[in-house]
Motif scaffolding. Sequence first.
Motif, PDB file in Angstrom:
ATOM      1  N   GLY A 135      41.449  49.592  28.650  1.00 30.96           N
ATOM      2  CA  GLY A 135      40.443  50.359  29.352  1.00 30.96           C
ATOM      3  C   GLY A 135      39.858  49.551  30.496  1.00 30.96           C
ATOM      4  O   GLY A 135      40.191  48.380  30.705  1.00 30.96           O
ATOM      5  N   LEU A 136      38.947  50.169  31.236  1.00 34.14           N
ATOM      6  CA  LEU A 136      38.362  49.518  32.405  1.00 34.14           C
ATOM      7  C   LEU A 136      37.631  48.234  32.018  1.00 34.14           C
ATOM      8  O   LEU A 136      37.795  47.204  32.678  1.00 34.14           O
ATOM      9  CB  LEU A 136      37.411  50.482  33.118  1.00 34.14           C
ATOM     10  N   GLU A 137      36.823  48.286  30.970  1.00 34.39           N
ATOM     11  CA  GLU A 137      36.057  47.099  30.590  1.00 34.39           C
ATOM     12  C   GLU A 137      36.970  45.924  30.270  1.00 34.39           C
ATOM     13  O   GLU A 137      36.748  44.802  30.740  1.00 34.39           O
ATOM     14  CB  GLU A 137      35.168  47.414  29.385  1.00 34.39           C
ATOM     15  N   ASP A 138      38.012  46.166  29.487  1.00 40.89           N
ATOM     16  CA  ASP A 138      38.918  45.080  29.114  1.00 40.89           C
ATOM     17  C   ASP A 138      39.735  44.583  30.297  1.00 40.89           C
ATOM     18  O   ASP A 138      40.080  43.396  30.366  1.00 40.89           O
ATOM     19  CB  ASP A 138      39.854  45.530  27.991  1.00 40.89           C
ATOM     20  N   LEU A 139      40.044  45.468  31.226  1.00 38.83           N
ATOM     21  CA  LEU A 139      40.796  45.030  32.410  1.00 38.83           C
ATOM     22  C   LEU A 139      39.923  44.146  33.303  1.00 38.83           C
ATOM     23  O   LEU A 139      40.403  43.170  33.879  1.00 38.83           O
ATOM     24  CB  LEU A 139      41.319  46.232  33.191  1.00 38.83           C
ATOM     25  N   VAL A 140      38.636  44.471  33.406  1.00 41.16           N
ATOM     26  CA  VAL A 140      37.722  43.616  34.163  1.00 41.16           C
ATOM     27  C   VAL A 140      37.591  42.260  33.469  1.00 41.16           C
ATOM     28  O   VAL A 140      37.580  41.212  34.125  1.00 41.16           O
ATOM     29  CB  VAL A 140      36.348  44.293  34.321  1.00 41.16           C
ATOM     30  N   VAL A 141      37.500  42.259  32.143  1.00 39.06           N
ATOM     31  CA  VAL A 141      37.444  40.996  31.397  1.00 39.06           C
ATOM     32  C   VAL A 141      38.669  40.142  31.725  1.00 39.06           C
ATOM     33  O   VAL A 141      38.559  38.940  32.003  1.00 39.06           O
ATOM     34  CB  VAL A 141      37.362  41.261  29.890  1.00 39.06           C
ATOM     35  N   ALA A 142      39.844  40.762  31.685  1.00 38.34           N
ATOM     36  CA  ALA A 142      41.085  40.027  31.981  1.00 38.34           C
ATOM     37  C   ALA A 142      41.061  39.484  33.409  1.00 38.34           C
ATOM     38  O   ALA A 142      41.512  38.362  33.673  1.00 38.34           O
ATOM     39  CB  ALA A 142      42.295  40.933  31.766  1.00 38.34           C
ATOM     40  N   GLY A 143      40.535  40.276  34.340  1.00 37.03           N
ATOM     41  CA  GLY A 143      40.439  39.814  35.712  1.00 37.03           C
ATOM     42  C   GLY A 143      39.449  38.670  35.877  1.00 37.03           C
ATOM     43  O   GLY A 143      39.699  37.713  36.621  1.00 37.03           O
ATOM     44  N   ASP A 144      38.319  38.738  35.156  1.00 34.46           N
ATOM     45  CA  ASP A 144      37.365  37.628  35.187  1.00 34.46           C
ATOM     46  C   ASP A 144      38.011  36.338  34.697  1.00 34.46           C
ATOM     47  O   ASP A 144      37.707  35.249  35.185  1.00 34.46           O
ATOM     48  CB  ASP A 144      36.151  37.948  34.321  1.00 34.46           C
ATOM     49  N   ALA A 145      38.898  36.454  33.706  1.00 34.53           N
ATOM     50  CA  ALA A 145      39.582  35.267  33.183  1.00 34.53           C
ATOM     51  C   ALA A 145      40.419  34.584  34.265  1.00 34.53           C
ATOM     52  O   ALA A 145      40.557  33.360  34.267  1.00 34.53           O
ATOM     53  CB  ALA A 145      40.468  35.648  31.991  1.00 34.53           C
ATOM     54  N   LEU A 146      40.980  35.376  35.173  1.00 32.46           N
ATOM     55  CA  LEU A 146      41.781  34.796  36.256  1.00 32.46           C
ATOM     56  C   LEU A 146      40.936  33.961  37.210  1.00 32.46           C
ATOM     57  O   LEU A 146      41.438  33.034  37.841  1.00 32.46           O
ATOM     58  CB  LEU A 146      42.463  35.901  37.063  1.00 32.46           C
ATOM     59  N   LEU A 165      43.313  30.873  37.836  1.00 34.18           N
ATOM     60  CA  LEU A 165      44.691  31.333  37.779  1.00 34.18           C
ATOM     61  C   LEU A 165      45.067  32.189  38.987  1.00 34.18           C
ATOM     62  O   LEU A 165      46.236  32.287  39.352  1.00 34.18           O
ATOM     63  CB  LEU A 165      44.917  32.143  36.494  1.00 34.18           C
ATOM     64  N   ALA A 166      44.079  32.823  39.599  1.00 31.98           N
ATOM     65  CA  ALA A 166      44.325  33.667  40.781  1.00 31.98           C
ATOM     66  C   ALA A 166      43.022  33.807  41.544  1.00 31.98           C
ATOM     67  O   ALA A 166      41.962  33.356  41.095  1.00 31.98           O
ATOM     68  CB  ALA A 166      44.870  35.034  40.354  1.00 31.98           C
ATOM     69  N   THR A 167      43.098  34.450  42.694  1.00 29.09           N
ATOM     70  CA  THR A 167      41.913  34.761  43.497  1.00 29.09           C
ATOM     71  C   THR A 167      41.849  36.266  43.719  1.00 29.09           C
ATOM     72  O   THR A 167      42.862  36.981  43.581  1.00 29.09           O
ATOM     73  CB  THR A 167      41.968  34.053  44.863  1.00 29.09           C
ATOM     74  N   THR A 168      40.676  36.746  44.078  1.00 30.62           N
ATOM     75  CA  THR A 168      40.561  38.176  44.360  1.00 30.62           C
ATOM     76  C   THR A 168      41.434  38.560  45.555  1.00 30.62           C
ATOM     77  O   THR A 168      41.997  39.662  45.593  1.00 30.62           O
ATOM     78  CB  THR A 168      39.098  38.560  44.643  1.00 30.62           C
ATOM     79  N   GLU A 169      41.560  37.654  46.527  1.00 28.63           N
ATOM     80  CA  GLU A 169      42.413  37.941  47.687  1.00 28.63           C
ATOM     81  C   GLU A 169      43.868  38.116  47.267  1.00 28.63           C
ATOM     82  O   GLU A 169      44.577  38.998  47.777  1.00 28.63           O
ATOM     83  CB  GLU A 169      42.293  36.813  48.710  1.00 28.63           C
ATOM     84  N   GLU A 170      44.319  37.282  46.327  1.00 32.13           N
ATOM     85  CA  GLU A 170      45.688  37.408  45.845  1.00 32.13           C
ATOM     86  C   GLU A 170      45.889  38.739  45.133  1.00 32.13           C
ATOM     87  O   GLU A 170      46.925  39.407  45.307  1.00 32.13           O
ATOM     88  CB  GLU A 170      45.991  36.250  44.891  1.00 32.13           C
ATOM     89  N   LEU A 171      44.909  39.149  44.342  1.00 30.98           N
ATOM     90  CA  LEU A 171      45.006  40.436  43.651  1.00 30.98           C
ATOM     91  C   LEU A 171      45.012  41.584  44.651  1.00 30.98           C
ATOM     92  O   LEU A 171      45.784  42.547  44.500  1.00 30.98           O
ATOM     93  CB  LEU A 171      43.842  40.587  42.672  1.00 30.98           C
ATOM     94  N   PRO A 192      36.977  45.626  42.345  1.00 29.07           N
ATOM     95  CA  PRO A 192      35.663  45.261  42.897  1.00 29.07           C
ATOM     96  C   PRO A 192      34.639  44.866  41.841  1.00 29.07           C
ATOM     97  O   PRO A 192      33.553  44.380  42.196  1.00 29.07           O
ATOM     98  CB  PRO A 192      35.233  46.536  43.639  1.00 29.07           C
ATOM     99  N   LEU A 193      34.958  45.059  40.571  1.00 31.08           N
ATOM    100  CA  LEU A 193      34.035  44.713  39.486  1.00 31.08           C
ATOM    101  C   LEU A 193      34.256  43.296  38.965  1.00 31.08           C
ATOM    102  O   LEU A 193      33.464  42.809  38.155  1.00 31.08           O
ATOM    103  CB  LEU A 193      34.191  45.705  38.324  1.00 31.08           C
ATOM    104  N   LEU A 194      35.326  42.628  39.426  1.00 34.61           N
ATOM    105  CA  LEU A 194      35.609  41.277  38.954  1.00 34.61           C
ATOM    106  C   LEU A 194      34.615  40.294  39.554  1.00 34.61           C
ATOM    107  O   LEU A 194      34.178  40.430  40.683  1.00 34.61           O
ATOM    108  CB  LEU A 194      37.035  40.854  39.337  1.00 34.61           C
ATOM    109  N   ARG A 195      34.284  39.266  38.750  1.00 36.23           N
ATOM    110  CA  ARG A 195      33.383  38.226  39.220  1.00 36.23           C
ATOM    111  C   ARG A 195      33.910  36.862  38.779  1.00 36.23           C
ATOM    112  O   ARG A 195      34.456  36.711  37.678  1.00 36.23           O
ATOM    113  CB  ARG A 195      31.967  38.417  38.658  1.00 36.23           C
ATOM    114  N   ALA A 196      33.709  35.879  39.640  1.00 36.64           N
ATOM    115  CA  ALA A 196      34.133  34.515  39.321  1.00 36.64           C
ATOM    116  C   ALA A 196      33.114  33.834  38.418  1.00 36.64           C
ATOM    117  O   ALA A 196      31.997  34.313  38.251  1.00 36.64           O
ATOM    118  CB  ALA A 196      34.295  33.712  40.610  1.00 36.64           C
ATOM    119  N   ARG A 197      33.531  32.698  37.832  1.00 37.88           N
ATOM    120  CA  ARG A 197      32.693  31.771  37.084  1.00 37.88           C
ATOM    121  C   ARG A 197      32.346  32.219  35.668  1.00 37.88           C
ATOM    122  O   ARG A 197      31.571  31.544  34.974  1.00 37.88           O
ATOM    123  CB  ARG A 197      31.402  31.434  37.832  1.00 37.88           C
TER     124      ARG A 197
END
Length: 312
Positions: A135-146, A165-171, A192-197
């Motif tokens: 789902g959306l929440e888990d996909l954002v979690v996975a993206g935050d991990a990157l 592991l990646a950057t938002t620009e790469e995604l 757009p919901l992903l956040r670093a750190r």
Amino acid sequence: MLRSVFRLDDAVRAGMTPDQLRGRMYERIGRSVYRRRDTVIRPVDVYAAFSRSSPDTYLSHTSAALAWGIWLPPRIQPGFPIHLSRTGPDRTVPRQKNVIGHWSSAAPADVREIDGFRIASPALAWTQLAGSALGLEDLVVAGDALLQDPDGPPRAENVVGTNPLATTEELERLLQRRAGFRGRRLAMEALPLLRARADSRPESIVRQRLIRQGFPESEANPVLGFVEGRRIRPDLADRVHRIAVQYEGKQHNEEAQLGRDILRDADLERIGWISVRTDKAFFTPRGEQAFFDRLRAAYDKRGVIIGRVRRA
């Protein structure tokens, strides 16, 4: 010396005979893939052996995400079946024991070779997760991990790669190139919901749910300053209203860590912040509601009224 999981060609090069492989010491777990019964097998070794099945095959989907250490729901664990993808014009998919096969249109640059096996890049694996029942929440979690920082918590054992592991620009570039793949719409919504750190899966979930409940967005793990040489770095921080949120994982039950937590909250208070804590109880309806009530009370002290938002 053979690894705990190895391929038939490795065994032949080591001088083993077919009779030895048919003995009680070894077990065939895939096409030309064997394991030693007397050793603990590492997931990464299993992935390496299976992904070397052919030059155009690579580890993909949830198997690649697990190998990279991307945060996934607890229901997704290392083990069988393993996801393998194959590129090529004939669109054939890998077919063998303990494997879910896929055909892939990925560009060569989207596949990495690491520790002797081929694997979807972290960015490609994330787009594949978008079409894998997350789902959306888990996909954002996975993206935050990157997007984790190098100075965050140590990476889990038996995973590959280094943070980030990646950057938002790469995604973004990958989503622009990969038009029409399954899950693309969800990936575009999540990006757009992903956040670093972010430092952990629970922390990422708490951050997302705060936003859905109407709280101001918090910054993940900022360094707010120092008190007597101690760095002040809360899990989530609303700098405008000086409110910090702390997610206490199981390690916070240890006596030494409890002492550090008390000192941390005292340091936040000394610089004029309010600290609101939660733990695994957040992942129960009652615990989540109790946490939101405590947080609303903190905002009330700042003169900010946060309305209730029905959970989606």
